[in-house]
Design a protein around this motif. Structure first.
Motif, short mmCIF file in Angstrom:
data_model
loop_
_atom_site.label_atom_id
_atom_site.label_comp_id
_atom_site.label_asym_id
_atom_site.label_seq_id
_atom_site.Cartn_x
_atom_site.Cartn_y
_atom_site.Cartn_z
N GLU A 23 0.79 -1.23 0.00
CA GLU A 23 0.00 0.00 0.00
C GLU A 23 0.82 1.28 0.00
N LEU A 24 2.13 1.18 0.32
CA LEU A 24 2.98 2.36 0.41
C LEU A 24 3.78 2.56 -0.86
N ASN A 25 4.05 3.80 -1.18
CA ASN A 25 4.80 4.14 -2.38
C ASN A 25 6.24 3.62 -2.25
N PRO A 26 6.65 2.72 -3.14
CA PRO A 26 8.00 2.14 -3.04
C PRO A 26 9.12 3.15 -3.32
N SER A 27 8.80 4.32 -3.80
CA SER A 27 9.82 5.36 -3.95
C SER A 27 10.20 5.94 -2.60
N ASP A 28 9.27 5.90 -1.64
CA ASP A 28 9.49 6.49 -0.33
C ASP A 28 9.78 5.46 0.77
N PHE A 29 9.22 4.25 0.63
CA PHE A 29 9.32 3.25 1.68
C PHE A 29 9.95 1.96 1.16
N TYR A 30 10.75 1.33 2.03
CA TYR A 30 11.42 0.09 1.66
C TYR A 30 11.34 -0.89 2.83
N ARG A 31 10.97 -2.11 2.53
CA ARG A 31 10.92 -3.18 3.55
C ARG A 31 12.33 -3.75 3.68
N VAL A 32 13.02 -3.38 4.75
CA VAL A 32 14.42 -3.78 4.92
C VAL A 32 14.56 -5.17 5.50
N ASN A 33 13.59 -5.61 6.29
CA ASN A 33 13.59 -6.97 6.84
C ASN A 33 12.18 -7.29 7.34
N ARG A 34 12.04 -8.38 8.08
CA ARG A 34 10.69 -8.77 8.51
C ARG A 34 10.08 -7.83 9.53
N GLN A 35 10.93 -7.06 10.23
CA GLN A 35 10.41 -6.19 11.28
C GLN A 35 10.20 -4.75 10.88
N PHE A 36 10.88 -4.26 9.83
CA PHE A 36 10.89 -2.83 9.55
C PHE A 36 10.59 -2.48 8.10
N ILE A 37 9.77 -1.44 7.92
CA ILE A 37 9.62 -0.72 6.66
C ILE A 37 10.10 0.70 6.96
N LEU A 38 11.07 1.19 6.18
CA LEU A 38 11.66 2.50 6.45
C LEU A 38 11.27 3.52 5.40
N ASN A 39 11.06 4.74 5.85
CA ASN A 39 10.93 5.89 4.97
C ASN A 39 12.35 6.34 4.64
N TYR A 40 12.65 6.62 3.39
CA TYR A 40 14.02 6.99 3.02
C TYR A 40 14.50 8.23 3.78
N ARG A 41 13.57 9.11 4.17
CA ARG A 41 13.96 10.33 4.88
C ARG A 41 14.40 10.06 6.32
N SER A 42 14.07 8.88 6.85
CA SER A 42 14.47 8.55 8.22
C SER A 42 15.87 7.97 8.29
N ILE A 43 16.45 7.62 7.15
CA ILE A 43 17.75 6.95 7.13
C ILE A 43 18.86 7.97 7.39
N ASP A 44 19.61 7.73 8.46
CA ASP A 44 20.71 8.61 8.83
C ASP A 44 22.03 8.11 8.25
N GLN A 45 22.34 6.84 8.47
CA GLN A 45 23.59 6.25 7.98
C GLN A 45 23.34 4.82 7.56
N VAL A 46 24.15 4.37 6.59
CA VAL A 46 24.17 2.97 6.20
C VAL A 46 25.61 2.52 6.35
N LEU A 47 25.80 1.50 7.18
CA LEU A 47 27.15 1.03 7.48
C LEU A 47 27.35 -0.38 6.95
N ALA A 48 28.54 -0.65 6.41
CA ALA A 48 28.88 -2.02 6.03
C ALA A 48 28.95 -2.85 7.31
#
Length: 135
Positions: free
Chosen positions: A76-101
């Motif tokens: 139901e959410l726009n995939p340009s804005d939201f991404y299902r990163v795992n079974r527990q979380f769907i993130l809004n791209y604006r909430s992402i602060d850092q991505v670490l290896a």
């Protein structure tokens, strides 16, 4: 020159695409005590599951329980804005602060406001996530 059949097929495809774009969810109705509150999708930092409950976390840091599961919300959410990163979380791209290896090709994502636990993306989803984040 496009023949009539191709033109009709193209118009059907364009109309289908317009309906898909127009059908993304724009707000949620949530309970807070005895009141109902409407939350705009733009205000949602993440949606998560915890202890079998489903929650919305807003950018202001407020958490609200919802009845809809993450599988349905992902559709139901726009995939340009939201991404299902795992079974527990769907993130809004604006909430992402850092991505670490992370270990073994995984990624660790830090978000603002902070989630209730570390957000880890599997090695299998890491490439797709990076492509999505770069769009």
């Amino acid at each position: 020159m496009i023949n009539t059949t191709s033109r009709e097929d193209l118009m059907k495809l364009i109309n289908h695409f317009r309906q898909e774009v127009m059908s993304w969810r724009s707000r949620f109705l949530v309970h807070k005590g005895s009141r109902f509150i409407s939350i705009a999708v733009e205000d949602i930092a993440m949606i998560y599951t915890r202890d079998r409950g489903h929650y919305i976390k807003t950018f202001s840091g407020d958490d609200y329980q919802i009845d809809t599961n993450l599988d349905r919300l992902e559709e139901e959410l726009n995939p340009s804005d939201f991404y299902r990163v795992n079974r527990q979380f769907i993130l809004n791209y604006r909430s992402i602060d850092q991505v670490l290896a992370w270990f073994d090709g995984k990624l660790k994502v830090t978000v603002k406001p902070a989630g209730y636990e570390d957000i880890i993306i599997s090695r299998l989803k890491a490439t797709d996530f990076k492509v999505w984040l770069g769009k």
